[in-house]
Structure formats: structure tokens, C-alpha cells
Design a protein around this motif. Sequence first.
Motif, PDB file in Angstrom:
ATOM      1  N   VAL A  12       0.847  -1.189   0.000  1.00 49.77           N
ATOM      2  CA  VAL A  12       0.000   0.000   0.000  1.00 49.77           C
ATOM      3  C   VAL A  12       0.879   1.234   0.000  1.00 49.77           C
ATOM      4  O   VAL A  12       2.012   1.203   0.524  1.00 49.77           O
ATOM      5  CB  VAL A  12      -0.958  -0.016   1.212  1.00 49.77           C
ATOM      6  CG1 VAL A  12      -0.195   0.062   2.517  1.00 49.77           C
ATOM      7  CG2 VAL A  12      -2.006   1.078   1.115  1.00 49.77           C
ATOM      8  N   GLN A  13       0.391   2.310  -0.577  1.00 48.56           N
ATOM      9  CA  GLN A  13       1.143   3.558  -0.557  1.00 48.56           C
ATOM     10  C   GLN A  13       0.991   4.246   0.791  1.00 48.56           C
ATOM     11  O   GLN A  13       0.001   4.047   1.505  1.00 48.56           O
ATOM     12  CB  GLN A  13       0.654   4.480  -1.667  1.00 48.56           C
ATOM     13  CG  GLN A  13       1.057   4.019  -3.067  1.00 48.56           C
ATOM     14  CD  GLN A  13       0.721   5.045  -4.126  1.00 48.56           C
ATOM     15  OE1 GLN A  13      -0.240   5.802  -3.988  1.00 48.56           O
ATOM     16  NE2 GLN A  13       1.507   5.074  -5.189  1.00 48.56           N
ATOM     17  N   ALA A  14       1.951   5.055   1.115  1.00 49.56           N
ATOM     18  CA  ALA A  14       1.886   5.840   2.345  1.00 49.56           C
ATOM     19  C   ALA A  14       0.590   6.645   2.372  1.00 49.56           C
ATOM     20  O   ALA A  14       0.182   7.222   1.361  1.00 49.56           O
ATOM     21  CB  ALA A  14       3.089   6.767   2.442  1.00 49.56           C
ATOM     22  N   GLY A  15      -0.037   6.651   3.529  1.00 49.57           N
ATOM     23  CA  GLY A  15      -1.319   7.327   3.680  1.00 49.57           C
ATOM     24  C   GLY A  15      -2.516   6.426   3.435  1.00 49.57           C
ATOM     25  O   GLY A  15      -3.651   6.805   3.732  1.00 49.57           O
ATOM     26  N   GLY A  16      -2.257   5.240   2.906  1.00 45.75           N
ATOM     27  CA  GLY A  16      -3.329   4.312   2.606  1.00 45.75           C
ATOM     28  C   GLY A  16      -3.768   3.488   3.802  1.00 45.75           C
ATOM     29  O   GLY A  16      -3.297   3.704   4.934  1.00 45.75           O
ATOM     30  N   SER A  17      -4.662   2.535   3.527  1.00 46.69           N
ATOM     31  CA  SER A  17      -5.256   1.719   4.593  1.00 46.69           C
ATOM     32  C   SER A  17      -5.219   0.243   4.215  1.00 46.69           C
ATOM     33  O   SER A  17      -5.235  -0.114   3.034  1.00 46.69           O
ATOM     34  CB  SER A  17      -6.718   2.128   4.819  1.00 46.69           C
ATOM     35  OG  SER A  17      -6.821   3.462   5.233  1.00 46.69           O
ATOM     36  N   ASN A  84      -5.042   2.651   9.262  1.00 47.00           N
ATOM     37  CA  ASN A  84      -5.195   3.844   8.438  1.00 47.00           C
ATOM     38  C   ASN A  84      -3.945   4.703   8.513  1.00 47.00           C
ATOM     39  O   ASN A  84      -3.111   4.540   9.409  1.00 47.00           O
ATOM     40  CB  ASN A  84      -6.411   4.644   8.883  1.00 47.00           C
ATOM     41  CG  ASN A  84      -7.707   3.868   8.763  1.00 47.00           C
ATOM     42  OD1 ASN A  84      -7.871   3.017   7.895  1.00 47.00           O
ATOM     43  ND2 ASN A  84      -8.640   4.184   9.655  1.00 47.00           N
ATOM     44  N   SER A  85      -3.833   5.628   7.605  1.00 46.84           N
ATOM     45  CA  SER A  85      -2.703   6.563   7.570  1.00 46.84           C
ATOM     46  C   SER A  85      -1.377   5.826   7.677  1.00 46.84           C
ATOM     47  O   SER A  85      -0.499   6.201   8.476  1.00 46.84           O
ATOM     48  CB  SER A  85      -2.837   7.593   8.703  1.00 46.84           C
ATOM     49  OG  SER A  85      -4.047   8.302   8.599  1.00 46.84           O
ATOM     50  N   PRO A  88       5.623   4.344   5.866  1.00 46.67           N
ATOM     51  CA  PRO A  88       6.664   3.342   5.590  1.00 46.67           C
ATOM     52  C   PRO A  88       7.231   2.684   6.848  1.00 46.67           C
ATOM     53  O   PRO A  88       7.658   1.523   6.799  1.00 46.67           O
ATOM     54  CB  PRO A  88       7.725   4.141   4.834  1.00 46.67           C
ATOM     55  CG  PRO A  88       6.929   5.184   4.115  1.00 46.67           C
ATOM     56  CD  PRO A  88       5.834   5.567   5.062  1.00 46.67           C
ATOM     57  N   GLU A  89       7.202   3.394   7.959  1.00 48.65           N
ATOM     58  CA  GLU A  89       7.670   2.817   9.221  1.00 48.65           C
ATOM     59  C   GLU A  89       6.781   1.673   9.696  1.00 48.65           C
ATOM     60  O   GLU A  89       7.162   0.919  10.599  1.00 48.65           O
ATOM     61  CB  GLU A  89       7.728   3.894  10.302  1.00 48.65           C
ATOM     62  CG  GLU A  89       8.816   4.936  10.083  1.00 48.65           C
ATOM     63  CD  GLU A  89      10.200   4.341  10.289  1.00 48.65           C
ATOM     64  OE1 GLU A  89      11.070   4.570   9.414  1.00 48.65           O
ATOM     65  OE2 GLU A  89      10.408   3.655  11.304  1.00 48.65           O
ATOM     66  N   ASP A  90       5.588   1.545   9.128  1.00 48.65           N
ATOM     67  CA  ASP A  90       4.686   0.445   9.505  1.00 48.65           C
ATOM     68  C   ASP A  90       4.987  -0.835   8.737  1.00 48.65           C
ATOM     69  O   ASP A  90       4.361  -1.873   8.996  1.00 48.65           O
ATOM     70  CB  ASP A  90       3.233   0.854   9.244  1.00 48.65           C
ATOM     71  CG  ASP A  90       2.778   2.011  10.109  1.00 48.65           C
ATOM     72  OD1 ASP A  90       2.141   2.943   9.564  1.00 48.65           O
ATOM     73  OD2 ASP A  90       3.058   1.978  11.323  1.00 48.65           O
TER      74      ASP A  90
END
Length: 129
Positions: A12-17, A84-85, A88-90
Motif C-alpha cells: 500500500v502507498q503511504a497514507g493508505g489503509s 489507516n494513515s 513506511p515505518e509500519d
Amino acid sequence: EVQLQTSGGGLVQAGGSLKLSCAASGFPFDDYDIGWFRQAPGKEREGISGIRNRDGSTWYADSVKGRFTISSDSAKNTVYLQMNSLDPEDTAVYYCAADNGWASTIAQAVGVMSAFGRWGQGTLVTVSS
């Protein structure tokens, strides 16, 4: 047979869910705590959220508070982690695990990873920048 089946990971892109699922079988789901843990590349596994199915109480690590939501569906013996939100650190492999509700609180439970005797296989979440 005790099983925890983890699913829902992906790119998923950054900011995605993303929404992860943890389907449980083989033990009394409503009596157990379910925790979500993650392990990023080169880092130790960490607890990020938990839910006590007996009373619905929840806990979140500061790193995910306000962005992730844990929920439980006892009819389906499934716990979810809505993320949500995403950042990349996730990026990490996410695991769900169950323990028998020994701790006084769900926060205490998630803090003792070794007490979780049942683990799912993990699902990879990759967040691109």
C-alpha cells in the motif's frame, strides 16, 4: 486443532489503509485475549494492539494509537486490525496471537509476548513512500 489464520497484508502507498484479519479456531475465543504484533526488518517483534474478548477492552501502542483500530467479531471468531494513515515505518510482518486472559489488563497482556501461546503465521505489510 488450535489455529490462528492471519490475512489481509499487502502493498500500500503511504497514507493508505489495510485491514488485517485473524480468524481463530480450536479454543474458546470469547475467553481469550488477542494481540497484534509486528516485526520490521532488522528489529525485534513488538506488540502494537490487543483486545480482551471477555469485556472488549483494548490497548494500543503509542506508535499506532489514533491510526489503528482493533475489533472483534465473536460470531466469526475473528479479530480485525484496521490500519489507516499507513507510513513506511509500519512496514513489517504482522502477527496475531492469543493468550488465555491471565493478565489483569489487556495492556499488561500484550506487554508479555511470551505468554501468548498461540500464533498466526504472519502477514506482510509493505508501505511504499
